[in-house]
Design a protein around this motif. Sequence first.
Motif, PDB file in Angstrom:
ATOM      1  N   ALA A  77       0.883  -1.178   0.000  1.00 23.27           N
ATOM      2  CA  ALA A  77       0.000   0.000   0.000  1.00 23.27           C
ATOM      3  C   ALA A  77       0.914   1.219   0.000  1.00 23.27           C
ATOM      4  O   ALA A  77       2.095   1.110   0.362  1.00 23.27           O
ATOM      5  CB  ALA A  77      -0.904  -0.016   1.227  1.00 23.27           C
ATOM      6  N   VAL A  80       2.772   1.699   3.271  1.00 22.47           N
ATOM      7  CA  VAL A  80       3.178   0.484   3.987  1.00 22.47           C
ATOM      8  C   VAL A  80       4.331  -0.197   3.259  1.00 22.47           C
ATOM      9  O   VAL A  80       4.311  -0.317   2.035  1.00 22.47           O
ATOM     10  CB  VAL A  80       1.989  -0.511   4.100  1.00 22.47           C
ATOM     11  N   THR A 108       4.416  10.364   2.042  1.00 22.68           N
ATOM     12  CA  THR A 108       3.035  10.159   2.495  1.00 22.68           C
ATOM     13  C   THR A 108       2.740  10.816   3.840  1.00 22.68           C
ATOM     14  O   THR A 108       1.600  10.816   4.283  1.00 22.68           O
ATOM     15  CB  THR A 108       2.757   8.645   2.606  1.00 22.68           C
TER      16      THR A 108
ATOM     17  N   ALA B  79      -1.194  10.538   3.639  1.00 17.37           N
ATOM     18  CA  ALA B  79      -1.653   9.662   4.718  1.00 17.37           C
ATOM     19  C   ALA B  79      -1.881  10.409   6.027  1.00 17.37           C
ATOM     20  O   ALA B  79      -2.035   9.802   7.086  1.00 17.37           O
ATOM     21  CB  ALA B  79      -0.649   8.531   4.928  1.00 17.37           C
ATOM     22  N   THR B 108      -4.242   4.203   1.854  1.00 16.69           N
ATOM     23  CA  THR B 108      -2.787   4.284   2.005  1.00 16.69           C
ATOM     24  C   THR B 108      -2.211   3.165   2.874  1.00 16.69           C
ATOM     25  O   THR B 108      -0.999   3.054   2.999  1.00 16.69           O
ATOM     26  CB  THR B 108      -2.409   5.650   2.633  1.00 16.69           C
ATOM     27  N   GLY B 109      -3.070   2.366   3.502  1.00 20.39           N
ATOM     28  CA  GLY B 109      -2.597   1.264   4.341  1.00 20.39           C
ATOM     29  C   GLY B 109      -2.410   1.655   5.795  1.00 20.39           C
ATOM     30  O   GLY B 109      -2.779   0.922   6.704  1.00 20.39           O
ATOM     31  N   VAL B 110      -1.815   2.822   6.000  1.00 16.36           N
ATOM     32  CA  VAL B 110      -1.715   3.391   7.343  1.00 16.36           C
ATOM     33  C   VAL B 110      -2.025   4.878   7.219  1.00 16.36           C
ATOM     34  O   VAL B 110      -1.714   5.495   6.188  1.00 16.36           O
ATOM     35  CB  VAL B 110      -0.313   3.166   7.971  1.00 16.36           C
ATOM     36  N   ILE B 272      -3.795   6.539  14.817  1.00 18.77           N
ATOM     37  CA  ILE B 272      -3.073   5.875  13.730  1.00 18.77           C
ATOM     38  C   ILE B 272      -3.900   4.652  13.356  1.00 18.77           C
ATOM     39  O   ILE B 272      -4.126   3.778  14.197  1.00 18.77           O
ATOM     40  CB  ILE B 272      -1.669   5.421  14.184  1.00 18.77           C
ATOM     41  N   LEU B 274      -4.453   1.323  10.828  1.00 16.37           N
ATOM     42  CA  LEU B 274      -3.737   0.382   9.959  1.00 16.37           C
ATOM     43  C   LEU B 274      -4.737  -0.588   9.372  1.00 16.37           C
ATOM     44  O   LEU B 274      -5.537  -1.179  10.108  1.00 16.37           O
ATOM     45  CB  LEU B 274      -2.748  -0.440  10.794  1.00 16.37           C
TER      46      LEU B 274
END
Lengths: 352, 352
Positions: A77, A80, A108, B79, B108-110, B272, B274
Amino acid sequence: MRKKIWIPSARLNDCCVKALSRVGVPEDQIKLTLQVLLTADLQGIGTHGTRRLIPYIMRIRSGLIKAAPKIQITAPAPAVRIIDGDDGLGPVVGMTGLNEAVKTARQTGVAFAGCRNSNHFGPGAPYALAACEQGMICIGGTNAFPTMTPWGGKEVLIGNNPLFVGVPRLKGNHFLLDFAMSVVARGKMRSAAERGEEIPPGWALDRQGHPTTDPTEGLKGFVLPIGGHKGYGLAVAIDILAGVLSGSGYGSGVRSLFQQWEEPQRVGHFFICLNPRSFLPPETFHAHLESLVGMIKSSTPIDPQKPILLPGEIEMATMAKSHETGIPFDEDIWDALLALSEGRYDITVSDL
Amino acid sequence: MRKKIWIPSARLNDCCVKALSRVGVPEDQIKLTLQVLLTADLQGIGTHGTRRLIPYIMRIRSGLIKAAPKIQITAPAPAVRIIDGDDGLGPVVGMTGLNEAVKTARQTGVAFAGCRNSNHFGPGAPYALAACEQGMICIGGTNAFPTMTPWGGKEVLIGNNPLFVGVPRLKGNHFLLDFAMSVVARGKMRSAAERGEEIPPGWALDRQGHPTTDPTEGLKGFVLPIGGHKGYGLAVAIDILAGVLSGSGYGSGVRSLFQQWEEPQRVGHFFICLNPRSFLPPETFHAHLESLVGMIKSSTPIDPQKPILLPGEIEMATMAKSHETGIPFDEDIWDALLALSEGRYDITVSDL
């Protein structure tokens, strides 16, 4: 009492480079390894410093750590990164993860790197420092082979899974927090036992799970987590973030650096990097940070002789001095490192 | 002894909706507020539940909390989200931040959401739960008005800055960790004082900074952080992440919900999130997570009558029952909530 000697950092570095090179670690990976372990020595946390090369190199020679792993980095991602360490040296895998998180967070704003199939990676403070030196905030953690029980339990199952946080400050006096989830290291109980002293309540349980102030009973039993169920819960959370989420070992599936010689350790780490510039103009961020630091540093201490300290203050001050003073070693540990640098592996050390 | 009564959750919800509506809170913001506070009640953490509407509404009527704030969301990096709460209700600002982090992490995954200019936002567990219900892991924290000293200090300067972690499990029995950095809440010292009992060593210092087991002296003095310098360091780290980085108040710049009526609280939070799907196939993630959970749950307890618990297990079980049993209230607190729902503000409560 073991004899202490002081080794200049350049000499220590040379010795370690030779020792690692001899067992086939490539030059770039030697650099990453020593960025962590030598920094730990310089920061005054020598228990987690270059002396750990002794078991690392033993494990390389046993085929449990790969001297030249094929580390794979994937980007599942945008923010990530997954680092598969291929059973390489822990500091190599860890620093690769940290540097990937730093690089990604520049794009990011925040990034998460998870590392799997790694090994013992040293202390957290050198990683936190490396992030700070690149202008990044870092929150990181690693799992570790089990030394604690679940809260209310009497079966060892949870690592003391350290957590670390680094926050960059303008003049390099970085905020570096790095702590394990146990109230104290087992070494402190051993010292108390050697001196014939009691340990404070709250440090340990005996083998049956009863509170004890006898260090000998505590050593046979279990070290307690900070804040009881709080430290236990945080240790499990770190195991999930570092181990489960990265696809590495977790719980009793993480092996001991010192005691288990059948399988790779399968340690997992994680690094969350945050770019402060994505949040605030640098001058605002630093002005507010220094204002908070100022509040804390200028507040009244209980003992006027002991000013209030920030996390990392001792480590940064020790680091500044260590370049001049050299680094203290137990003589037999230094002899062992010298032996490794000369390709002699018939090492005896009284206490690794 | 104050009289306890049990209120069905639907009735409590109605009462709170009316109370908030009367002071001008828009419908969508009422929903967010009760998603946090009513969930806290259902989870059995009523000390941080809807009873907190009493000071919240007092602060709205004093102009310190805006009933209908203009919350602004910016995206300074792919992100990262910054939420300026415009002095709105803490749970509204907090849930807005959490939901932004969840939404962003899907891409963005996180993702990291920082909230500034907020207020007391309830406990962390309902936010962790909200993230889990959306399939996300969440690490979050908030700063709070100072109640602790820096380690080695005798000046109150640091909040007990809670940290929380939520990890989604398949059957809804989510991992929910939520803890403050103090060893115990001051309420536990008050209870000990009322019962004339001593407190354990390690809970508190007296006014001069000496360890005490006298709860009355402890209440005049300072509660201690978990793990000593470790909990202190983590509290400062959370203040930096939640306060400094988001551009909110920090240190002594965060005001008390109950005691300071001149200025907005300026609380900061961070979330945060995830997305586990960015790391592992869902079936692998859940298989490994359940394997870790299984190791822990099946390990031997010290007391055979007290099985090992995971963080959140009590809260999730209480929640399942609360829908049937209703929610326990001190009668005077319930009367006060009823009064607010009827637009009566001449409230007396013996202990908020």
